[in-house]
Design a protein around this motif. Structure first.
Motif, PDB file in Angstrom:
ATOM      1  N   ALA A  38      18.208  -5.898  29.038  1.00  0.00           N
ATOM      2  CA  ALA A  38      16.712  -6.505  28.882  1.00  0.00           C
ATOM      3  C   ALA A  38      16.910  -4.072  29.170  1.00  0.00           C
ATOM      4  CB  ALA A  38      16.291  -7.332  29.228  1.00  0.00           C
ATOM      5  N   SER A  39      17.506  -4.448  30.574  1.00  0.00           N
ATOM      6  CA  SER A  39      16.927  -2.821  30.431  1.00  0.00           C
ATOM      7  C   SER A  39      16.854  -1.896  30.026  1.00  0.00           C
ATOM      8  CB  SER A  39      16.783  -2.527  32.027  1.00  0.00           C
ATOM      9  OG  SER A  39      18.354  -2.679  32.389  1.00  0.00           O
ATOM     10  N   ALA A  40      18.213  -1.923  28.766  1.00  0.00           N
ATOM     11  CA  ALA A  40      19.107  -0.970  27.740  1.00  0.00           C
ATOM     12  C   ALA A  40      18.070  -0.200  27.098  1.00  0.00           C
ATOM     13  CB  ALA A  40      19.838  -1.241  26.632  1.00  0.00           C
ATOM     14  N   HIS A  41      17.023  -0.816  26.283  1.00  0.00           N
ATOM     15  CA  HIS A  41      15.520  -0.537  25.651  1.00  0.00           C
ATOM     16  C   HIS A  41      14.721  -1.493  25.458  1.00  0.00           C
ATOM     17  CE1 HIS A  41      14.625   0.608  21.719  1.00  0.00           C
ATOM     18  NE2 HIS A  41      14.871   1.983  21.528  1.00  0.00           N
TER      19      HIS A  41
ATOM     20  N   ARG B 246      24.089   5.122  27.266  1.00  0.00           N
ATOM     21  CA  ARG B 246      23.875   5.011  28.854  1.00  0.00           C
ATOM     22  C   ARG B 246      23.434   4.152  29.557  1.00  0.00           C
ATOM     23  NH1 ARG B 246      18.672   7.022  27.761  1.00  0.00           N
ATOM     24  NH2 ARG B 246      17.970   4.690  28.266  1.00  0.00           N
ATOM     25  N   TYR B 247      23.261   2.445  28.736  1.00  0.00           N
ATOM     26  CA  TYR B 247      23.731   1.375  29.340  1.00  0.00           C
ATOM     27  C   TYR B 247      24.677   1.311  29.841  1.00  0.00           C
ATOM     28  CZ  TYR B 247      24.043  -3.697  30.150  1.00  0.00           C
ATOM     29  OH  TYR B 247      23.955  -4.765  30.603  1.00  0.00           O
ATOM     30  N   TYR B 248      25.912   1.073  28.510  1.00  0.00           N
ATOM     31  CA  TYR B 248      27.055   0.842  28.632  1.00  0.00           C
ATOM     32  C   TYR B 248      27.986   2.225  29.714  1.00  0.00           C
ATOM     33  CZ  TYR B 248      26.586  -2.620  24.478  1.00  0.00           C
ATOM     34  OH  TYR B 248      26.262  -3.350  24.906  1.00  0.00           O
TER      35      TYR B 248
ATOM     36  N   PRO C 107      15.170   6.672  21.001  1.00  0.00           N
ATOM     37  CA  PRO C 107      16.976   6.323  20.183  1.00  0.00           C
ATOM     38  C   PRO C 107      17.152   5.281  21.110  1.00  0.00           C
ATOM     39  CG  PRO C 107      16.210   8.677  21.190  1.00  0.00           C
ATOM     40  CD  PRO C 107      15.271   8.230  21.723  1.00  0.00           C
ATOM     41  N   TYR C 108      17.647   4.452  19.801  1.00  0.00           N
ATOM     42  CA  TYR C 108      18.759   3.492  19.673  1.00  0.00           C
ATOM     43  C   TYR C 108      20.020   3.195  20.981  1.00  0.00           C
ATOM     44  CZ  TYR C 108      20.314  -1.795  19.693  1.00  0.00           C
ATOM     45  OH  TYR C 108      20.466  -2.971  19.828  1.00  0.00           O
ATOM     46  N   GLY C 109      20.435   4.481  20.038  1.00  0.00           N
ATOM     47  CA  GLY C 109      22.359   4.074  20.107  1.00  0.00           C
ATOM     48  C   GLY C 109      22.021   4.801  20.592  1.00  0.00           C
ATOM     49  N   GLN C 110      21.351   6.847  21.552  1.00  0.00           N
ATOM     50  CA  GLN C 110      21.753   6.796  22.825  1.00  0.00           C
ATOM     51  C   GLN C 110      21.580   5.707  24.404  1.00  0.00           C
ATOM     52  OE1 GLN C 110      19.697  10.934  23.103  1.00  0.00           O
ATOM     53  NE2 GLN C 110      19.751  10.631  21.224  1.00  0.00           N
ATOM     54  N   ALA C 111      20.538   4.628  23.932  1.00  0.00           N
ATOM     55  CA  ALA C 111      19.656   3.737  25.176  1.00  0.00           C
ATOM     56  C   ALA C 111      21.083   2.984  26.048  1.00  0.00           C
ATOM     57  CB  ALA C 111      18.538   3.427  24.700  1.00  0.00           C
TER      58      ALA C 111
END
Length: 340
Positions: free
Chosen positions: A246-249, A227-229, A220-224
């Motif tokens: 780069a570690s976000a998704h 979480r990163y932010y 899930p892109y939006g969730q990732a």
């Protein structure tokens, strides 16, 4: 970037529109990948090279002075290959925007140069994006209170790369870089990253090899991103990723690696053209490119430090990142190998 010369022998640069020695108008021919010295042919709007090849100047040069691209004979489009990809340009009734747009177009043309050198398509539909690659240069209320958008995020969606016009303002961009705790932030970097998103479907039809290196792109892109932010980069990201973001998704990891691959190729070509490194062969193995890049990047950073500047390339290509850059290289190579 290659080195270019005017017909008079004066060295000229990718951004030039006039030769400083002989005064000739200059233009960039994207099909031939070269700068051309021009002489006007009568009053019909056509310009000729010394060998008689005729061109028109890009409409964005004639009307706004923000381009040096050329349009070939027989092409009915008044804009050059790079400028015709624009969907939305900045509001040039705001004085600062014309200068900002000029900076944006310089960076975008360098992106287009690199993509064409790799043989990647620009206008052909890719992954169902009907227009092919296109660009929106948008403002938000920080630079123009009259627009409805409070904040415009730079990104890619369905073939359209959006860039906030404020990214062309050095002060605003550095402020955003510091606010985001980033090591590097440039207009060209944005373009190269977002173009990686655009070409993902074209270059990575088989997900198995991708997943082994980058992870599952179906996460899930939006969730990732949220979480990163909220939580920041993954612990120990420096070992496996070229940047914290780069570690976000996995898809962001691909886009970052694609951008760094373009950084590497363009800088190595420039260094070779200027005699700083041994010229590149037509088919340079990726391991050799990575070795040469490691040496050159350190040298460039040391040169910057000698001038009291920040590192030009504040990144480390670890073994894990090198494997991902090899994957990018192979993906582009497979595309180039397919007959058209």
């Amino acid at each position: 970037m290659k080195r270019f010369q005017c017909h008079c022998g004066q060295e000229v640069f990718f951004e030039n529109r006039r030769c400083q020695r002989c005064g000739r108008h200059l233009g960039y021919d994207p099909q031939r990948g070269t700068m051309v010295a021009l002489a006007q042919r009568g009053g019909d709007g056509w310009w000729c090279e010394e060998n008689g090849v005729a061109y028109r100047l890009c409409g964005n040069r004639l009307n706004y002075g923000v381009c040096n691209g050329l349009v070939e004979v027989g092409d009915s489009n008044p804009l050059c290959v790079a400028c015709r990809l624009n969907r939305t340009i900045p509001n040039i009734s705001i004085p600062q925007n014309l200068e900002r747009w000029g900076r944006i177009e310089q960076a975008k043309r360098r992106l287009i140069y690199g993509l064409l050198e790799l043989g990647l398509p620009l206008e052909a539909p890719v992954a169902g994006y009907p227009r092919g690659l296109s660009f929106d240069f948008l403002e938000d209320q920080r630079s123009n209170p009259a627009v409805p958008q409070e904040f415009v995020t730079t990104g890619h969606f369905k073939g359209v790369i959006t860039l906030n016009v404020l990214e062309a303002d050095d002060v605003q961009r550095v402020w955003q870089r510091e606010l985001s705790s980033e090591r590097y932030r440039t207009v060209l970097g944005h373009f190269r990253h977002e173009s990686g998103h655009y070409y993902f479907e074209l270059l990575v039809p088989d997900r198995q090899g991708f997943m082994a290196l980058f992870g599952d792109p179906g996460q899930p892109y939006g969730q990732a991103l949220q979480r990163y932010y909220n939580q920041g980069a993954l612990a120990g990201w420096e070992n496996d990723y070229i940047s914290a973001y780069a570690s976000a998704h996995p898809i962001e990891d691909w886009a970052e690696c694609f951008a760094h691959y373009l950084h590497m190729l363009d800088t190595l070509e420039t260094a070779a053209a200027r005699g700083i490194i041994v010229p590149l062969s037509d088919v340079e193995p990726i391991d050799r490119l990575l070795q040469r890049w490691d040496t050159l990047a350190v040298s460039v950073n040391e040169l910057n430090r000698s001038l009291g500047l920040q590192d030009a390339y504040p990144f480390v290509v670890t073994p894990a990142v090198a494997d991902k850059l090899r994957f990018v290289d192979a993906a582009i190579g497979r595309y180039e190998a397919v007959p058209t």
